[in-house]
Design a protein around this motif. Structure first.
Motif, PDB file in Angstrom:
ATOM      1  N   THR A   1       0.826  -1.204   0.000  1.00 15.16           N
ATOM      2  CA  THR A   1       0.000   0.000   0.000  1.00 15.16           C
ATOM      3  C   THR A   1       0.861   1.254   0.000  1.00 15.16           C
ATOM      4  OG1 THR A   1      -1.725  -1.189   1.203  1.00 15.16           O
ATOM      5  CG2 THR A   1      -1.842   1.213   1.231  1.00 15.16           C
ATOM      6  N   LEU A   2       1.924   1.251   0.788  1.00 14.00           N
ATOM      7  CA  LEU A   2       2.825   2.413   0.811  1.00 14.00           C
ATOM      8  C   LEU A   2       3.507   2.609  -0.539  1.00 14.00           C
ATOM      9  CD1 LEU A   2       4.465   2.090   4.339  1.00 14.00           C
ATOM     10  CD2 LEU A   2       2.842   3.829   3.580  1.00 14.00           C
ATOM     11  N   LYS A   3       3.928   1.513  -1.175  1.00 10.46           N
ATOM     12  CA  LYS A   3       4.534   1.616  -2.508  1.00 10.46           C
ATOM     13  C   LYS A   3       3.518   2.154  -3.515  1.00 10.46           C
ATOM     14  CE  LYS A   3       7.869  -2.112  -1.871  1.00 10.46           C
ATOM     15  NZ  LYS A   3       8.221  -3.498  -2.205  1.00 10.46           N
ATOM     16  N   TRP A   4       2.272   1.665  -3.425  1.00 10.22           N
ATOM     17  CA  TRP A   4       1.223   2.114  -4.333  1.00 10.22           C
ATOM     18  C   TRP A   4       0.955   3.612  -4.145  1.00 10.22           C
ATOM     19  CZ3 TRP A   4      -3.781   3.957  -3.366  1.00 10.22           C
ATOM     20  CH2 TRP A   4      -4.586   4.083  -4.494  1.00 10.22           C
ATOM     21  N   CYS A   5       0.892   4.062  -2.875  1.00  6.63           N
ATOM     22  CA  CYS A   5       0.671   5.488  -2.592  1.00  6.63           C
ATOM     23  C   CYS A   5       1.827   6.334  -3.120  1.00  6.63           C
ATOM     24  CB  CYS A   5       0.499   5.717  -1.089  1.00  6.63           C
ATOM     25  SG  CYS A   5      -1.044   5.102  -0.427  1.00  6.63           S
ATOM     26  N   LYS A   6       3.024   5.835  -2.960  1.00 10.58           N
ATOM     27  CA  LYS A   6       4.195   6.571  -3.437  1.00 10.58           C
ATOM     28  C   LYS A   6       4.173   6.676  -4.959  1.00 10.58           C
ATOM     29  CE  LYS A   6       9.224   6.594  -3.172  1.00 10.58           C
ATOM     30  NZ  LYS A   6      10.410   5.896  -2.689  1.00 10.58           N
ATOM     31  N   LYS A   7       3.851   5.576  -5.652  1.00  9.31           N
ATOM     32  CA  LYS A   7       3.763   5.611  -7.112  1.00  9.31           C
ATOM     33  C   LYS A   7       2.643   6.533  -7.579  1.00  9.31           C
ATOM     34  CE  LYS A   7       5.631   1.017  -8.001  1.00  9.31           C
ATOM     35  NZ  LYS A   7       5.332  -0.345  -8.457  1.00  9.31           N
ATOM     36  N   LYS A   8       1.506   6.466  -6.907  1.00  9.09           N
ATOM     37  CA  LYS A   8       0.363   7.312  -7.276  1.00  9.09           C
ATOM     38  C   LYS A   8       0.720   8.783  -7.090  1.00  9.09           C
ATOM     39  CE  LYS A   8      -4.501   8.008  -6.451  1.00  9.09           C
ATOM     40  NZ  LYS A   8      -5.688   7.632  -5.705  1.00  9.09           N
ATOM     41  N   ARG A   9       1.406   9.086  -6.007  1.00  7.44           N
ATOM     42  CA  ARG A   9       1.800  10.470  -5.737  1.00  7.44           C
ATOM     43  C   ARG A   9       2.795  10.947  -6.796  1.00  7.44           C
ATOM     44  NH1 ARG A   9       5.062  12.392  -0.455  1.00  7.44           N
ATOM     45  NH2 ARG A   9       5.465  14.490  -1.178  1.00  7.44           N
ATOM     46  N   MET A  10       3.766  10.102  -7.137  1.00  6.71           N
ATOM     47  CA  MET A  10       4.747  10.481  -8.155  1.00  6.71           C
ATOM     48  C   MET A  10       4.066  10.628  -9.511  1.00  6.71           C
ATOM     49  SD  MET A  10       8.032   8.146  -7.084  1.00  6.71           S
ATOM     50  CE  MET A  10       8.821   8.417  -8.642  1.00  6.71           C
ATOM     51  N   PHE A  11       3.097   9.753  -9.828  1.00  9.05           N
ATOM     52  CA  PHE A  11       2.394   9.799 -11.096  1.00  9.05           C
ATOM     53  C   PHE A  11       1.573  11.072 -11.193  1.00  9.05           C
ATOM     54  CE2 PHE A  11      -1.183   8.637 -13.888  1.00  9.05           C
ATOM     55  CZ  PHE A  11      -0.455   8.329 -15.034  1.00  9.05           C
ATOM     56  N   SER A  12       0.874  11.445 -10.103  1.00 11.54           N
ATOM     57  CA  SER A  12       0.070  12.665 -10.124  1.00 11.54           C
ATOM     58  C   SER A  12       0.958  13.905 -10.159  1.00 11.54           C
ATOM     59  CB  SER A  12      -0.871  12.705  -8.917  1.00 11.54           C
ATOM     60  OG  SER A  12      -0.130  12.805  -7.724  1.00 11.54           O
ATOM     61  N   HIS A  13       2.153  13.804  -9.591  1.00 13.92           N
ATOM     62  CA  HIS A  13       3.092  14.932  -9.609  1.00 13.92           C
ATOM     63  C   HIS A  13       3.575  15.210 -11.031  1.00 13.92           C
ATOM     64  CE1 HIS A  13       6.120  17.689  -8.181  1.00 13.92           C
ATOM     65  NE2 HIS A  13       7.075  16.981  -8.793  1.00 13.92           N
TER      66      HIS A  13
END
Length: 195
Positions: A180-192
């Motif tokens: 979940t933390l990896k997914w949140c990090k990827k999602k945050r980087m993708f939205s950035h």
């Protein structure tokens, strides 16, 4: 806990025989007895002091704050505090570090599964580092009027922040939480990147 990790990593086939319920109870009872006598020694020495000035403590009632309020000579009690800190704190940290030295040597000898073995011990080592770091700071530095701010910060860290962090630290061993933390990090980087 360090002994439990040591047995789990260094003697995994004998784990259930070594870490019997009887041994677990003995370790817990022993820890309570040692902690009780360490506190009793400090309490008996503290009861010998006179308190004639202000009696307000603006945060946790730790020994350093009581020593500053005393109008008696506190050198002997500060020495007792330091010796007890060395005996209980430094000895505990030394035992934990020795067990983790054996664990590290054992892990480095195996060819596969190193990451999982290190991951098993990392959360405990992180929690112990935070707890003993702040606890030894509170117990081993001299008490003065100037150090009360640092004492307050260390006391809050030791009694409030670390117990709040422990569930988070130990939950990081859980695969679902890591994913979940990896997914949140990827999602945050993708939205950035899109913004």
């Amino acid at each position: 806990m360090a002994y439990d990790r040591y047995v789990a990593v260094c003697n995994p086939l004998l784990y259930t025989d070594i870490m019997s319920p009887t041994l677990c109870v003995q370790v817990v009872v022993g820890a309570y007895i040692v902690g009780f006598f360490g506190s009793l020694i400090q309490l008996c020495a503290l009861l010998q002091l006179n308190f004639c000035g202000p009696n307000g403590i603006n945060h946790f009632c730790d020994l350093p704050q009581l020593l500053v309020l005393s109008c008696s000579e506190t050198f002997f009690l500060q020495e007792i505090k330091f010796v007890i800190g060395v005996i209980f704190g430094v000895t505990s940290v030394l035992i934990i570090m020795i067990s983790y030295g054996y664990i590290t040597a054992t892990i480095l000898k195996i060819s596969s599964g190193r990451a999982k073995a290190f991951n098993t011990c990392a959360s405990h080592l992180t929690a112990v580092t935070f707890l003993f770091g702040s606890g030894l700071f509170v117990c081993m530095h001299p008490s003065t009027d100037n150090s009360l701010g640092y004492d307050k910060m260390a006391s809050v860290f030791c009694t409030v922040v670390i117990p709040m962090l422990n569930p988070l630290i130990y939950s990081l061993r859980n695969k679902e939480i890591k994913d979940t933390l990896k997914w949140c990090k990827k999602k945050r980087m993708f939205s950035h990147y899109h913004s």
